[in-house]
Motif scaffolding. Structure first.
Motif, PDB file in Angstrom:
ATOM      1  N   ALA A  78     -16.436   2.428-108.574  1.00 13.69           N
ATOM      2  CA  ALA A  78     -16.586   0.766-108.643  1.00 13.69           C
ATOM      3  C   ALA A  78     -17.747   0.590-109.797  1.00 13.69           C
ATOM      4  CB  ALA A  78     -17.341   0.362-107.289  1.00 13.69           C
ATOM      5  N   LEU A  79     -16.960   0.153-110.829  1.00 16.80           N
ATOM      6  CA  LEU A  79     -17.700  -0.322-111.992  1.00 16.80           C
ATOM      7  C   LEU A  79     -18.074  -1.713-112.138  1.00 16.80           C
ATOM      8  CD1 LEU A  79     -15.650   1.797-114.508  1.00 16.80           C
ATOM      9  CD2 LEU A  79     -17.645   2.422-113.334  1.00 16.80           C
ATOM     10  N   GLY A  80     -17.506  -2.668-111.573  1.00 18.31           N
ATOM     11  CA  GLY A  80     -17.938  -3.984-111.721  1.00 18.31           C
ATOM     12  C   GLY A  80     -17.468  -4.653-113.030  1.00 18.31           C
ATOM     13  N   MET A  81     -17.956  -5.881-113.183  1.00 16.72           N
ATOM     14  CA  MET A  81     -17.379  -6.452-114.590  1.00 16.72           C
ATOM     15  C   MET A  81     -18.548  -6.311-115.558  1.00 16.72           C
ATOM     16  SD  MET A  81     -14.811  -7.576-113.636  1.00 16.72           S
ATOM     17  CE  MET A  81     -14.243  -9.005-115.026  1.00 16.72           C
ATOM     18  N   ARG A  82     -19.764  -6.226-115.242  1.00 19.57           N
ATOM     19  CA  ARG A  82     -20.751  -5.767-116.283  1.00 19.57           C
ATOM     20  C   ARG A  82     -21.239  -4.561-116.480  1.00 19.57           C
ATOM     21  NH1 ARG A  82     -24.913 -10.813-115.442  1.00 19.57           N
ATOM     22  NH2 ARG A  82     -23.293 -12.453-115.588  1.00 19.57           N
ATOM     23  N   ASN A  83     -21.524  -4.189-117.794  1.00 21.17           N
ATOM     24  CA  ASN A  83     -22.055  -2.797-118.004  1.00 21.17           C
ATOM     25  C   ASN A  83     -21.264  -1.654-117.618  1.00 21.17           C
ATOM     26  OD1 ASN A  83     -23.902  -0.874-119.326  1.00 21.17           O
ATOM     27  ND2 ASN A  83     -25.334  -1.014-117.553  1.00 21.17           N
ATOM     28  N   LYS A  84     -19.960  -1.833-117.663  1.00 26.58           N
ATOM     29  CA  LYS A  84     -19.001  -0.879-117.098  1.00 26.58           C
ATOM     30  C   LYS A  84     -19.315   0.590-117.732  1.00 26.58           C
ATOM     31  CE  LYS A  84     -15.119  -3.869-116.412  1.00 26.58           C
ATOM     32  NZ  LYS A  84     -13.802  -4.031-116.603  1.00 26.58           N
ATOM     33  N   VAL A  85     -19.380   0.568-119.324  1.00 26.68           N
ATOM     34  CA  VAL A  85     -19.843   1.901-120.005  1.00 26.68           C
ATOM     35  C   VAL A  85     -20.869   2.756-119.180  1.00 26.68           C
ATOM     36  CG1 VAL A  85     -20.223   3.035-122.056  1.00 26.68           C
ATOM     37  CG2 VAL A  85     -18.385   1.273-121.995  1.00 26.68           C
ATOM     38  N   LYS A  93     -22.164   2.244-116.439  1.00 23.64           N
ATOM     39  CA  LYS A  93     -22.053   2.632-115.108  1.00 23.64           C
ATOM     40  C   LYS A  93     -21.073   4.024-114.917  1.00 23.64           C
ATOM     41  CE  LYS A  93     -22.662  -1.958-112.884  1.00 23.64           C
ATOM     42  NZ  LYS A  93     -21.832  -3.025-112.317  1.00 23.64           N
ATOM     43  N   LEU A  94     -20.235   4.159-116.013  1.00 27.55           N
ATOM     44  CA  LEU A  94     -19.228   5.060-116.106  1.00 27.55           C
ATOM     45  C   LEU A  94     -20.104   6.283-116.238  1.00 27.55           C
ATOM     46  CD1 LEU A  94     -16.725   6.272-115.868  1.00 27.55           C
ATOM     47  CD2 LEU A  94     -16.119   5.678-118.304  1.00 27.55           C
ATOM     48  N   ALA A 138      -6.098   5.325-115.594  1.00 24.07           N
ATOM     49  CA  ALA A 138      -6.224   3.827-115.466  1.00 24.07           C
ATOM     50  C   ALA A 138      -4.844   3.254-115.255  1.00 24.07           C
ATOM     51  CB  ALA A 138      -6.767   3.538-117.154  1.00 24.07           C
ATOM     52  N   ALA A 189      -8.108  -0.659-116.404  1.00 20.26           N
ATOM     53  CA  ALA A 189      -9.195  -0.390-115.437  1.00 20.26           C
ATOM     54  C   ALA A 189      -9.144   1.212-114.987  1.00 20.26           C
ATOM     55  CB  ALA A 189      -9.108  -1.302-114.226  1.00 20.26           C
TER      56      ALA A 189
END
Length: 56
Positions: free
Chosen positions: A10-17, A19-20, A39, A44
């Motif tokens: 669940a990476l959401g919309m902000r700060n995906k990198v 969070k990953l 993906a 996604a």
């Protein structure tokens, strides 16, 4: 012997990198290695497959 783990992050919309990276680093500390990241057509991340030795 190997064991495997599949997750749907669940990476959401902000700060995906960021969070990953957190997810990957957390699993690496537990001895998991990334086997593949899949993906969908929109780019996604759907699944991350990990592998580690079962008899650690």
């Amino acid at each position: 012997m190997k064991e495997y783990k599949a997750i749907t992050p669940a990476l959401g919309m902000r700060n995906k990198v960021g969070k990953l990276e957190d997810i990957l680093n957390k699993h690496a500390k537990d001895g998991w290695n990334v086997i593949t990241i899949t993906a969908n057509q929109l780019g996604a991340i759907v699944y991350i497959i990990f592998e580690r030795n079962k008899n650690r």
